[in-house]
Every structure is written in C-alpha cells, then in structure tokens.
Design a protein around this motif. Structure first.
Motif, short mmCIF file in Angstrom:
data_model
loop_
_atom_site.label_atom_id
_atom_site.label_comp_id
_atom_site.label_asym_id
_atom_site.label_seq_id
_atom_site.Cartn_x
_atom_site.Cartn_y
_atom_site.Cartn_z
N LEU A 208 2.05 -9.29 7.65
CA LEU A 208 3.12 -8.30 7.76
C LEU A 208 4.32 -8.70 6.91
CD1 LEU A 208 2.99 -7.50 11.59
CD2 LEU A 208 2.48 -5.92 9.71
N GLN A 209 4.62 -10.00 6.85
CA GLN A 209 5.73 -10.44 6.01
C GLN A 209 5.46 -10.17 4.53
OE1 GLN A 209 7.22 -14.50 7.09
NE2 GLN A 209 6.02 -14.17 8.96
N ILE A 210 4.21 -10.35 4.12
CA ILE A 210 3.85 -10.05 2.73
C ILE A 210 4.02 -8.56 2.45
CG2 ILE A 210 1.94 -10.01 1.08
CD1 ILE A 210 0.91 -12.58 2.45
N LEU A 211 3.60 -7.73 3.40
CA LEU A 211 3.78 -6.28 3.24
C LEU A 211 5.27 -5.92 3.19
CD1 LEU A 211 1.03 -4.87 5.62
CD2 LEU A 211 1.02 -4.86 3.12
N ALA A 212 6.08 -6.61 4.01
CA ALA A 212 7.52 -6.36 4.00
C ALA A 212 8.12 -6.70 2.64
CB ALA A 212 8.20 -7.18 5.10
N PHE A 213 7.64 -7.78 2.02
CA PHE A 213 8.11 -8.14 0.67
C PHE A 213 7.83 -7.02 -0.32
CE2 PHE A 213 6.62 -9.60 -3.50
CZ PHE A 213 7.80 -10.14 -4.00
N HIS A 214 6.60 -6.49 -0.28
CA HIS A 214 6.24 -5.43 -1.21
C HIS A 214 7.04 -4.15 -0.94
CE1 HIS A 214 3.10 -7.61 -3.26
NE2 HIS A 214 2.53 -7.92 -2.12
N GLU A 215 7.28 -3.85 0.35
CA GLU A 215 8.08 -2.68 0.68
C GLU A 215 9.51 -2.82 0.16
OE1 GLU A 215 7.36 0.35 2.08
OE2 GLU A 215 5.35 -0.36 1.61
N GLN A 216 10.07 -4.03 0.31
CA GLN A 216 11.43 -4.28 -0.18
C GLN A 216 11.50 -4.14 -1.69
OE1 GLN A 216 14.47 -7.50 1.20
NE2 GLN A 216 13.17 -8.49 -0.33
N ARG A 217 10.49 -4.67 -2.38
CA ARG A 217 10.46 -4.58 -3.84
C ARG A 217 10.36 -3.12 -4.29
NH1 ARG A 217 5.69 -7.43 -7.13
NH2 ARG A 217 4.58 -5.72 -6.12
N LYS A 218 9.49 -2.35 -3.60
CA LYS A 218 9.35 -0.93 -3.96
C LYS A 218 10.65 -0.18 -3.72
CE LYS A 218 5.51 -0.51 -1.55
NZ LYS A 218 4.31 0.05 -0.88
N ALA A 219 11.35 -0.52 -2.62
CA ALA A 219 12.62 0.13 -2.33
C ALA A 219 13.65 -0.19 -3.40
CB ALA A 219 13.14 -0.31 -0.95
#
Length: 267
Positions: A208-219
C-alpha cells in the motif's frame, strides 16, 4: 497422490533462474484461464500480454522448461499447464499449516484457491486457548503447544505465519525445528532462518505504501500539467500585447515615431 515430503521441486537442480520461477505462476494463471475456456493453443504474444510480460522474456522463460512452441501455431495450452505445474511442484499434494488464526489467518484458511493449486490446509494453530477446538473453514483449531507434533504427524513442509510481529520469530523457529523448510510470512517483521529454509514475505502495508508513492507522483505530475496549461497572469499578458503592438508599428513606420528619417553622422 504423493505428499509434500516426497521430493523438492526440480527448479533449482535444472538451473531455472529465480526471476523465471517468480513468473511461472503468472503464466500458469493465464493458461488456466485459457484452459477453462477450452482454448487449445496460444501465441507467445497473446500469453505474454495476459501474464503482463513481454513475449521475448516469455520465450526465454519457456526455453528453461524445454518448451519452444510451434511456429505459426503457438503453445499447446494443456501441455504448458502440465509442464509449469510439474516444475512448481503442483502435481503433488502439499500439506500446509497456518499459525495464527486471527482475522487474517481465518481468511487464509477459508481461501479456496489453495486446494485447487495443490495446497491442502492440514492444520490450523493458535496460541489462544479460547480458539482451541473452534472450527474455522471446517477445520478445528489446535493449540500452539502441539505445533511440533502437528507438523510431524501431517508431514508438513510449508508453514504460513499469520501471527502478530512479536510472536513471528518464535513461531518460525519452532516450525523450522519441527522440519518445515518453506515459510510464507504475513507477519510485519523480518524472519531469520538457517540455510536451506526458504521464506517468502507478504506485507500488505508495504504494498500500500508503494501504491501511495505512485499516487503522490501522479498527483504531482497532474498539478505540474495544470500549471503549464494555466492562463498567463494579466501583467504578462499586458507586456506581451504592448510588445506585439510596438513590433507592428515598427513594421508600418520604419522612420520612427517622428515621421523623419534618423539622423546620419557626417563622414
């Protein structure tokens, strides 16, 4: 049917790389779906797309299995299912013990995918006396005091740890001491094991933390794109308009604003 103690999978002795071994279950899942739809053959491109890899890598992986397919026809689906299942050791019965029957352990016990892939849940173990004898997924929970006897009596070589982090290493040590040589660890901690014991760690919070990183980068990328597309401030617009007007006047009146030609210095 043979049991888990009969032999170890042959992948290491055949020299199949670990990265290839990690992709074999992906191929098997895609092939099983094709088999259920009665698809007889599949091209490397189609199977690679279904498994989420490129076709060159797939063909290289299958070369380790001695399977090269037929030009213009592709791979035989049923034969590949058998080949990969054999390499993964899924053509035999693997008794599995789950230790820690909380919410996660109970969910794992109820998961129907184990049996269909050759893994039989032989026992459920928990340290809570209140859980002893309680049926979960039709299997009575046994107390942790009997862990070693349970492992030996059922010929278990694969253990699943779903305990809290603080208890995981002790459980691991007891499983290994009883003869377990492969462990799937769901506890949020690293385990120390001796040579010859394989551990696979599943940490949902890390994923989930890895997914959060990708979501933050996309944002961040979206915000940057919005900034690039935003209209220019009024001051910038005004300066640009004035420059454009001046350029237009120069083109229309090359002599300057007085209407006279600029003075020329005498030679």
């Amino acid at each position: 049917m043979a049991t888990g103690r009969t032999h170890r999978p042959a992948t290491r002795s055949r020299g199949i790389p670990e990265a290839t071994v990690a992709r074999l279950p992906l191929y098997l899942r895609a092939l099983t779906a094709l088999s259920e739809r009665s698809v007889p053959t599949v091209s490397s491109e189609e199977l690679a797309a279904a498994a989420g890899v490129n076709s060159a890598k797939l063909r290289k992986d299958f070369s380790y299995l001695g399977s090269y397919g037929t030009r213009g026809v592709g791979y035989d689906v049923e034969y590949l299912v058998y080949q990969i299942s054999r390499e993964l050791g899924l053509t035999q019965d693997w008794p599995v013990v789950i230790v820690g029957i909380g919410n996660l352990g109970a969910a794992l016990a109820n998961y129907g995918g184990f049996a269909s892939r050759g893994f039989r849940v032989a026992a459920l173990i928990d340290a809570d006396p209140a859980m002893t004898g309680k049926p979960v997924a039709g299997i009575p929970v046994q107390h942790a005091d009997a862990l070693e006897d349970i492992v030996r009596d059922n010929g278990v070589s694969i253990g699943v740890i779903a305990t809290p982090a603080g208890a995981a290493q002790q459980v691991c040590d007891r499983l290994v001491g009883a003869g377990v040589t492969s462990i799937l660890n769901f506890a949020p901690t690293m385990l120390t094991v001796p040579d010859g014991v394989d551990v696979r760690k599943v940490d949902l919070s890390i994923e989930l933390q890895i997914l959060a990183f990708h979501e933050q980068r996309k944002a961040g990328e979206d915000a940057a794109a919005d900034d690039d597309a935003a209209p220019a401030p009024a001051a910038v617009k005004g300066a640009a308009a004035a420059a454009a007007a001046a350029a237009a006047m120069d083109e229309a009146d090359p002599k300057g604003t007085d209407g006279e030609a600029p003075a020329v210095m005498p030679a």
